[in-house]
Motif scaffolding. Structure first.
Motif, PDB file in Angstrom:
ATOM      1  N   MET B  78      17.033   4.006  -8.053  1.00 48.80           N
ATOM      2  CA  MET B  78      15.574   3.873  -8.087  1.00 48.80           C
ATOM      3  C   MET B  78      15.077   3.324  -6.751  1.00 48.80           C
ATOM      4  SD  MET B  78      14.048   4.993 -10.750  1.00 48.80           S
ATOM      5  CE  MET B  78      12.455   4.191 -10.655  1.00 48.80           C
ATOM      6  N   LEU B  79      15.782   2.290  -6.241  1.00 49.36           N
ATOM      7  CA  LEU B  79      15.366   1.727  -4.949  1.00 49.36           C
ATOM      8  C   LEU B  79      15.508   2.775  -3.850  1.00 49.36           C
ATOM      9  CD1 LEU B  79      14.498  -0.584  -3.087  1.00 49.36           C
ATOM     10  CD2 LEU B  79      16.896  -1.215  -2.886  1.00 49.36           C
ATOM     11  N   ALA B  80      16.651   3.481  -3.867  1.00 53.58           N
ATOM     12  CA  ALA B  80      16.894   4.485  -2.819  1.00 53.58           C
ATOM     13  C   ALA B  80      15.828   5.574  -2.857  1.00 53.58           C
ATOM     14  CB  ALA B  80      18.284   5.091  -3.004  1.00 53.58           C
ATOM     15  N   LEU B  81      15.421   5.991  -4.053  1.00 52.90           N
ATOM     16  CA  LEU B  81      14.462   7.077  -4.170  1.00 52.90           C
ATOM     17  C   LEU B  81      13.041   6.623  -3.828  1.00 52.90           C
ATOM     18  CD1 LEU B  81      15.789   8.785  -7.422  1.00 52.90           C
ATOM     19  CD2 LEU B  81      15.915   9.673  -5.092  1.00 52.90           C
ATOM     20  N   MET B  82      12.760   5.341  -4.089  1.00 55.74           N
ATOM     21  CA  MET B  82      11.395   4.858  -3.854  1.00 55.74           C
ATOM     22  C   MET B  82      11.184   4.339  -2.440  1.00 55.74           C
ATOM     23  SD  MET B  82      10.016   3.079  -7.326  1.00 55.74           S
ATOM     24  CE  MET B  82      11.374   1.963  -7.480  1.00 55.74           C
ATOM     25  N   PRO B  84      10.640   4.500   1.300  1.00 55.04           N
ATOM     26  CA  PRO B  84      10.321   5.503   2.315  1.00 55.04           C
ATOM     27  C   PRO B  84      11.348   5.391   3.433  1.00 55.04           C
ATOM     28  CG  PRO B  84       8.715   3.712   2.316  1.00 55.04           C
ATOM     29  CD  PRO B  84       9.682   3.396   1.248  1.00 55.04           C
ATOM     30  N   GLN B  85      11.722   6.537   4.041  1.00 53.39           N
ATOM     31  CA  GLN B  85      12.747   6.492   5.080  1.00 53.39           C
ATOM     32  C   GLN B  85      12.257   5.690   6.280  1.00 53.39           C
ATOM     33  OE1 GLN B  85      14.125  10.354   6.183  1.00 53.39           O
ATOM     34  NE2 GLN B  85      16.197   9.643   6.550  1.00 53.39           N
ATOM     35  N   SER B 145      27.222  13.811  -3.934  1.00 54.01           N
ATOM     36  CA  SER B 145      28.401  12.947  -3.964  1.00 54.01           C
ATOM     37  C   SER B 145      28.487  12.039  -2.732  1.00 54.01           C
ATOM     38  CB  SER B 145      29.659  13.798  -4.076  1.00 54.01           C
ATOM     39  OG  SER B 145      29.700  14.711  -3.004  1.00 54.01           O
ATOM     40  N   ASP B 146      27.724  12.352  -1.683  1.00 55.70           N
ATOM     41  CA  ASP B 146      27.749  11.508  -0.489  1.00 55.70           C
ATOM     42  C   ASP B 146      26.937  10.230  -0.661  1.00 55.70           C
ATOM     43  OD1 ASP B 146      29.258  13.375   0.770  1.00 55.70           O
ATOM     44  OD2 ASP B 146      27.543  14.417   1.646  1.00 55.70           O
ATOM     45  N   GLY B 147      26.022  10.210  -1.625  1.00 56.69           N
ATOM     46  CA  GLY B 147      25.187   9.039  -1.818  1.00 56.69           C
ATOM     47  C   GLY B 147      23.987   9.041  -0.878  1.00 56.69           C
ATOM     48  N   ALA B 148      23.228   7.955  -0.926  1.00 57.95           N
ATOM     49  CA  ALA B 148      22.013   7.889  -0.106  1.00 57.95           C
ATOM     50  C   ALA B 148      21.914   6.506   0.539  1.00 57.95           C
ATOM     51  CB  ALA B 148      20.784   8.152  -0.977  1.00 57.95           C
ATOM     52  N   TYR B 149      21.272   6.472   1.695  1.00 57.26           N
ATOM     53  CA  TYR B 149      21.119   5.201   2.422  1.00 57.26           C
ATOM     54  C   TYR B 149      19.734   4.606   2.226  1.00 57.26           C
ATOM     55  CZ  TYR B 149      25.463   6.240   4.765  1.00 57.26           C
ATOM     56  OH  TYR B 149      26.776   6.490   5.015  1.00 57.26           O
ATOM     57  N   ALA B 234      20.600  -5.850 -11.251  1.00 52.78           N
ATOM     58  CA  ALA B 234      21.845  -6.004 -10.481  1.00 52.78           C
ATOM     59  C   ALA B 234      22.039  -4.814  -9.546  1.00 52.78           C
ATOM     60  CB  ALA B 234      23.036  -6.143 -11.433  1.00 52.78           C
ATOM     61  N   GLY B 235      21.760  -3.610 -10.059  1.00 52.94           N
ATOM     62  CA  GLY B 235      21.909  -2.413  -9.232  1.00 52.94           C
ATOM     63  C   GLY B 235      20.942  -2.415  -8.058  1.00 52.94           C
ATOM     64  N   PHE B 236      19.736  -2.866  -8.319  1.00 51.68           N
ATOM     65  CA  PHE B 236      18.712  -2.981  -7.273  1.00 51.68           C
ATOM     66  C   PHE B 236      19.204  -3.926  -6.169  1.00 51.68           C
ATOM     67  CE2 PHE B 236      15.050  -4.966  -5.334  1.00 51.68           C
ATOM     68  CZ  PHE B 236      14.124  -3.933  -5.198  1.00 51.68           C
ATOM     69  N   LEU B 237      19.759  -5.075  -6.603  1.00 50.65           N
ATOM     70  CA  LEU B 237      20.258  -6.050  -5.627  1.00 50.65           C
ATOM     71  C   LEU B 237      21.436  -5.481  -4.839  1.00 50.65           C
ATOM     72  CD1 LEU B 237      20.097  -9.289  -7.810  1.00 50.65           C
ATOM     73  CD2 LEU B 237      18.605  -8.711  -5.888  1.00 50.65           C
ATOM     74  N   ALA B 238      22.320  -4.768  -5.551  1.00 55.04           N
ATOM     75  CA  ALA B 238      23.485  -4.191  -4.873  1.00 55.04           C
ATOM     76  C   ALA B 238      23.040  -3.170  -3.833  1.00 55.04           C
ATOM     77  CB  ALA B 238      24.421  -3.542  -5.895  1.00 55.04           C
ATOM     78  N   ALA B 239      22.067  -2.340  -4.199  1.00 51.94           N
ATOM     79  CA  ALA B 239      21.578  -1.327  -3.260  1.00 51.94           C
ATOM     80  C   ALA B 239      20.922  -1.995  -2.057  1.00 51.94           C
ATOM     81  CB  ALA B 239      20.585  -0.405  -3.959  1.00 51.94           C
ATOM     82  N   THR B 240      20.214  -3.111  -2.305  1.00 46.32           N
ATOM     83  CA  THR B 240      19.586  -3.843  -1.209  1.00 46.32           C
ATOM     84  C   THR B 240      20.652  -4.419  -0.286  1.00 46.32           C
ATOM     85  OG1 THR B 240      17.817  -4.454  -2.722  1.00 46.32           O
ATOM     86  CG2 THR B 240      17.925  -5.649  -0.642  1.00 46.32           C
TER      87      THR B 240
END
Lengths: 286, 328
Positions: B78-82, B84-85, B145-149, B234-240
């Motif tokens: 959710m964080l990755a998608l929201m 902006p690059q 499968s590569d994921g997102a930054y 937790a996922g949000f924090l991990a992505a951050t």
């Protein structure tokens, strides 16, 4: 989509289903009948594959390697039951999850230490390395047919042993009331050890005979394990018939999923599972 | 067993203080390794939040989920998608949106999964978890499968003033620590409430709860949504923290790993899963530093703990308190 192509995919699906059933039937014994959640079941599949790869190199014959790896996997299974699993029969299911999770880590690392992290391949035995010609362009490998035949024979054999013999009766009785069966003078400890060993041997056999059509690599048991749990649960825990039907369903869903919706192939299997369980929350046969 | 006995509370508070003061004593004790350890500890605390949220289901309500990582991963995605690059997202917008979306997903999945029980529940949650995994793995939505930054971390502002700079590793450490304590206290409040009492009773004997006139399904569903939302946090924090998400966050390996933390630490105690997360991750870290084949001793450690401590590490601590005559 012509008929022969469809037939080949159907054969592949059935063959994969039969192989899954062979692994899942061992899991049905251990998990469905004895009530042990054995996450290490996939590890026995991997062990069988590695033993076959190793012994095929030593003996020069895959047939001999398969026949040798069967009792070896069984013996290791018996040892693990006697050493570790035996202490858990009266404990919480989650303790079994944790212990067998620890076993997976050890198995995966031990095979990596023994045989390296590389992917190995095993050649199809020369006698079976030919194909049946279906049309001018399509043919079907005999090894896959032989694999299906072995699995089918074992499937029927398993079903008869569990439902028709005295041994099968003891197993079923011991699972539902351990103390009562022990009071009748049957050595339940030995019985459960033997059942666990048979389950391990079946998984090992499946791993061994599938070596020519898969690649032998560390951790190869993990995905098989999950699919086997899927199979057992779809069929209804403890039901051999259900495990068979579940295995067929998953084998076909996986194969046809890869053909028709390649982008969502793995999705199909879990979609089928979720659909079955939402329709019948306790599996097909329960 | 919501509140640990006094003696244990004291020990846990000392450990918490040692953790909170790590940015003060860490550089002296570890020198150049301090920065690495700070991030390691932050990562462990994030997993501890995930483990606590799973404990609400497994340890309290008796719902053993093997798909909990789906909500963890969804939170990250959710964080990755929201985001902006190359620009920062506003935390006050993305965090509530993330937790709301994950709670909604948990409501839908929970609604379907809770119809089953026992091993069937485990498998249905596994199925949904794997579907989530393959959804992000196979779709082009967020890198496959590569994921997102996530190139820029979210900003925490109020009236144009930056309150916390998440790019600073030490600040982020304190944010995660704050979340850990807040989630622990929130779950304790929930468990002490009438809702929590009914939920715990369902974990012990569902039939009796139904006999008393409660609808267990409703309670389980709400618990599932709460646990999902916290896993999303937790996922949000991990992505951050890592600035990166990939499908493995949602897979069954991740779910199994967290479940092991909960069982190892001690189910139904909240502080047990936190200890479980620290023990498992620090053991992993320590063993990996010692040998390339660290999985072997790790497996042996897990087995030894199951055989020696039927109720996990928390059970051992509680037993020790009881022996000292301390019954909270």
């Amino acid at each position: 989509m012509d008929f022969w192509f469809f037939l080949i995919q159907a054969l592949n699906g059935v063959q994969y289903g039969l192989l899954l059933f062979l692994v899942a039937s061992g899991l049905t014994l251990i998990f469905g009948i004895m009530g042990i959640i054995n996450l290490a079941h996939g590890a026995f599949y991997m062990l069988g594959a590695y033993l076959a790869y190793w012994l095929a190199g030593v003996t020069g014959s895959l047939t001999a390697a398969v026949l040798l790896s069967l009792p070896l996997a069984g013996a290791i299974g018996y040892g693990i039951e006697a050493l570790l699993v035996r202490t858990l029969y009266r404990r919480d299911h989650l303790d079994q999850v944790l212990l067998t999770y620890g076993l997976i880590l050890i198995f995966n690392e031990a095979t990596r230490m023994t045989w390296g992290a590389d992917v190995h391949g095993v050649a199809v035995p020369a006698a079976l390395n030919w194909s049946i010609k279906l049309t001018d362009t399509l043919s079907y490998p005999v090894y896959r047919l032989m694999l299906s035949a072995v699995c089918a024979v074992l499937a029927v054999g398993m079903y008869l042993v569990i439902t028709r013999t005295r041994f099968g009766m003891w197993v079923r009785a011991g699972a539902s009331n351990r103390d009562m069966v022990a009071a009748l003078g049957i050595n339940v400890k030995l019985l459960f050890g033997v059942v666990f060993a048979i389950g391990a041997a079946l998984a090992g056999l499946a791993g061994a005979i599938s070596t020519p059509i898969t690649s032998v690599a560390p951790g190869m048991g993990d995905s098989v394990l999950i699919l086997c749990f899927v199979v057992v649960v779809i069929g209804g825990v403890g039901s051999i018939k259900g495990a068979f039907l579940g295995a067929m369903l998953i084998g076909l869903a996986d194969t046809f999923g890869k053909v028709f919706v390649p982008d969502f192939a793995s999705f199909t299997v879990y979609g089928v599972m979720a659909a079955v369980l939402l329709w019948k929350p306790r599996g097909l046969f329960s | 067993m919501i509140n640990p006995p006094k003696r244990l509370t004291l020990i846990l508070l000392v450990l918490l203080a040692a953790l909170a003061l790590f940015p003060a004593w860490g550089p002296l004790a570890f020198g150049p390794k301090y920065n690495f350890l700070l991030q390691k500890l932050t990562g462990i605390m994030i997993l501890a939040i995930l483990a606590m949220s799973l404990d609400l289901l497994v340890g309290v309500a008796g719902l053993v989920s093997l798909g909990h990582a789906a909500f963890f991963g969804l939170g990250g995605y959710m964080l990755a998608l929201m985001s902006p690059q190359y620009e920062a997202a506003n935390l006050w917008v993305v965090l509530p949106a993330t937790m709301g979306a994950v709670a909604l997903a948990a409501l839908v999945i929970g609604f379907l999964a809770i119809r089953t029980a026992g091993i069937y529940f485990i498998m249905v949650t596994l199925a949904f978890g794997q579907m989530g995994y393959y959804f992000f793995n196979d779709s082009k939505l967020a890198g496959g499968s590569d994921g997102a930054y996530i190139y820029v971390k979210p900003v925490v502002e109020a009236f144009g003033i930056t309150l916390v700079n998440l790019e600073s590793k030490a600040s982020f450490f304190f944010v995660v620590l704050g979340c850990l304590v807040a989630v622990y206290l929130l779950l304790r409040v929930i468990l002490a409430s009438p809702f929590g009492r009914v939920l715990a009773a369902i974990g012990v004997n569902e039939g009796r709860v139904r006999g008393l006139g409660f609808d267990p399904m409703l309670y389980k569903l709400v618990a599932f949504a709460i646990a999902g939302a916290l896993a999303g946090l937790a996922g949000f924090l991990a992505a951050t923290q890592y600035g990166f998400v990939n499908p493995a966050m949602l897979g069954w390996h991740q779910s199994g790993h967290v479940l092991v933390m909960v069982i190892l630490g001690g189910m139904g105690t909240l502080f047990g899963p936190i200890l479980g997360a620290f023990i498992l991750e620090l053991a992993h870290f320590g063993l990996e530093a010692m040998t390339e084949h660290w999985l072997l001793p790790m497996g042996a450690l897990v087995i030894a703990i199951v055989l020696a401590l039927p109720k996990g590490v928390a059970g051992l601590l509680l037993q020790w308190c009881e022996k000292k005559g301390d019954r909270s």
